[in-house]
Design a protein around this motif. Structure first.
Motif, PDB file in Angstrom:
ATOM      1  N   LEU A  38       2.619  28.734  29.730  1.00 35.72           N
ATOM      2  CA  LEU A  38       2.904  28.776  28.297  1.00 35.72           C
ATOM      3  C   LEU A  38       4.410  28.813  28.036  1.00 35.72           C
ATOM      4  N   ALA A  39       5.177  29.318  28.995  1.00 39.10           N
ATOM      5  CA  ALA A  39       6.636  29.362  28.834  1.00 39.10           C
ATOM      6  C   ALA A  39       7.212  27.961  28.659  1.00 39.10           C
ATOM      7  N   VAL A  40       6.657  26.989  29.358  1.00 38.75           N
ATOM      8  CA  VAL A  40       7.120  25.604  29.229  1.00 38.75           C
ATOM      9  C   VAL A  40       6.752  25.049  27.861  1.00 38.75           C
ATOM     10  N   GLU A  41       5.542  25.350  27.419  1.00 41.55           N
ATOM     11  CA  GLU A  41       5.076  24.854  26.125  1.00 41.55           C
ATOM     12  C   GLU A  41       5.958  25.348  24.983  1.00 41.55           C
ATOM     13  N   ILE A  42       6.420  26.584  25.074  1.00 42.07           N
ATOM     14  CA  ILE A  42       7.212  27.174  23.992  1.00 42.07           C
ATOM     15  C   ILE A  42       8.706  26.908  24.162  1.00 42.07           C
ATOM     16  N   PHE A  43       9.207  27.111  25.371  1.00 42.75           N
ATOM     17  CA  PHE A  43      10.663  27.076  25.583  1.00 42.75           C
ATOM     18  C   PHE A  43      11.174  25.815  26.275  1.00 42.75           C
ATOM     19  N   GLY A  44      10.278  24.937  26.699  1.00 41.92           N
ATOM     20  CA  GLY A  44      10.709  23.680  27.294  1.00 41.92           C
ATOM     21  C   GLY A  44      10.680  23.705  28.812  1.00 41.92           C
ATOM     22  N   LYS A  45      10.692  22.523  29.405  1.00 37.82           N
ATOM     23  CA  LYS A  45      10.625  22.419  30.860  1.00 37.82           C
ATOM     24  C   LYS A  45      11.889  22.987  31.487  1.00 37.82           C
ATOM     25  N   ASP A  46      11.726  23.513  32.681  1.00 36.82           N
ATOM     26  CA  ASP A  46      12.823  24.143  33.434  1.00 36.82           C
ATOM     27  C   ASP A  46      13.385  25.374  32.727  1.00 36.82           C
ATOM     28  N   THR A  47      12.595  26.014  31.886  1.00 40.89           N
ATOM     29  CA  THR A  47      13.080  27.195  31.175  1.00 40.89           C
ATOM     30  C   THR A  47      13.341  28.351  32.131  1.00 40.89           C
ATOM     31  N   THR A  48      14.366  29.098  31.834  1.00 35.10           N
ATOM     32  CA  THR A  48      14.691  30.291  32.622  1.00 35.10           C
ATOM     33  C   THR A  48      14.581  31.561  31.770  1.00 35.10           C
ATOM     34  N   VAL A  49      13.913  31.458  30.629  1.00 37.87           N
ATOM     35  CA  VAL A  49      13.757  32.609  29.732  1.00 37.87           C
ATOM     36  C   VAL A  49      12.953  33.706  30.429  1.00 37.87           C
TER      37      VAL A  49
ATOM     38  N   ASP B  54      13.642  40.407  34.639  1.00 38.58           N
ATOM     39  CA  ASP B  54      14.641  39.346  34.781  1.00 38.58           C
ATOM     40  C   ASP B  54      14.137  38.145  35.575  1.00 38.58           C
ATOM     41  N   ALA B  55      12.834  38.057  35.773  1.00 42.47           N
ATOM     42  CA  ALA B  55      12.248  36.879  36.420  1.00 42.47           C
ATOM     43  C   ALA B  55      11.839  35.881  35.348  1.00 42.47           C
ATOM     44  N   PRO B  56      12.038  34.580  35.569  1.00 39.65           N
ATOM     45  CA  PRO B  56      11.621  33.591  34.563  1.00 39.65           C
ATOM     46  C   PRO B  56      10.140  33.719  34.257  1.00 39.65           C
ATOM     47  N   LEU B  57       9.801  33.703  32.974  1.00 35.91           N
ATOM     48  CA  LEU B  57       8.396  33.791  32.584  1.00 35.91           C
ATOM     49  C   LEU B  57       7.597  32.596  33.082  1.00 35.91           C
ATOM     50  N   LEU B  58       8.290  31.517  33.385  1.00 36.58           N
ATOM     51  CA  LEU B  58       7.648  30.347  33.965  1.00 36.58           C
ATOM     52  C   LEU B  58       6.966  30.677  35.294  1.00 36.58           C
ATOM     53  N   ASP B  59       7.459  31.709  35.984  1.00 39.42           N
ATOM     54  CA  ASP B  59       6.842  32.123  37.246  1.00 39.42           C
ATOM     55  C   ASP B  59       5.446  32.704  37.042  1.00 39.42           C
TER      56      ASP B  59
END
Length: 232
Positions: free
Chosen positions: A91-102, A82-87
């Motif tokens: 690549l999380a930003v590249e796929i899901f956009g900036k400030d993503t919480t996926v 349940d931690a954002p993959l951005l952490d």
């Protein structure tokens, strides 16, 4: 490709013969295995597989192996569901956009909201994602799973200080006796592994993976002792 049946009670020979006959006419069907109490009680190979140890290159059945890798990474503390993959990976930003919480859980549940265009703000995760076209859906699923793969590999390099592929071997493949399952793609380098590529599995390998999930992450090692590969 693989047809697997798990039963708590016995199956009569006539039932097995009937199932064999029905499954043998299905296109692309390689094998039919029946397991009871963790042991194979019947197997048939109507397809191109020459027997129990014949390997087949597959991506669909390899999804179970990918999920086992993610479960082992969570168990080892490399990532949190349940931690954002951005952490873990840019690549999380590249796929899901900036400030993503996926998160990894969103990926597994397909509630990540889908990809966005470059430099766009991320979609709010939580909604079920679906695409009508099956090819496009499979392609994008691999793309989203790639983010989790990258997160795990970054975490291994940072925390365990060894190659990610070596970790994957020790954590999952060796306990399952699947050391030759990886068929890395062209974008893989030495020391990396792939959750989104193709895998080399026999029918018995596929059964072993299915049993792993039915047993909530528990499997037997070579000595017959139970080991927990990931938490239920």
């Amino acid at each position: 490709v693989f047809s697997l049946l798990f039963c708590r009670t016995g199956t009569k020979p006539q039932q097995k013969q009937t199932a064999d006959a029905r499954l043998s006419v299905l296109p692309g069907r390689e094998c039919f295995l029946v397991a009871k109490d963790g042991a194979i009680v019947h197997e048939n190979y109507p397809g191109f597989a020459s027997g129990p140890d014949a390997k087949r290159t597959t991506d669909t059945s390899g999804v179970l192996l990918s999920l086992a890798m993610i479960g082992a990474a969570v168990k080892d503390g490399l990532i949190e569901l349940d931690a954002p993959l951005l952490d873990y990976t840019p690549l999380a930003v590249e796929i899901f956009g900036k400030d993503t919480t996926v998160t990894a859980r969103h990926i597994l549940q397909q509630t990540h909201g889908g990809a966005v265009e470059e430099n766009q703000r991320a979609n709010e995760p939580g909604q079920e994602w679906d695409v009508d076209d099956s090819f496009d859906r499979d392609h994008k699923n691999s793309l989203y799973l790639k983010v989790v793969e990258d997160a795990i590999q970054h975490a291994v390099f940072r925390r365990v200080k060894r190659d990610a592929k070596e970790w994957a071997m020790k954590a999952v493949l060796e306990p399952l006796d699947l050391q030759e399952a990886f068929l890395n793609g062209d974008d893989q380098t030495d020391g990396e592994f792939s959750l989104t590529g193709r895998f080399s599995l026999s029918c018995r390998d596929a059964l072993k993976l299915a049993q792993l999930f039915l047993n909530k992450g528990v499997t037997l090692d070579k000595t017959g002792h139970s080991i927990q590969l990931f938490n239920k």
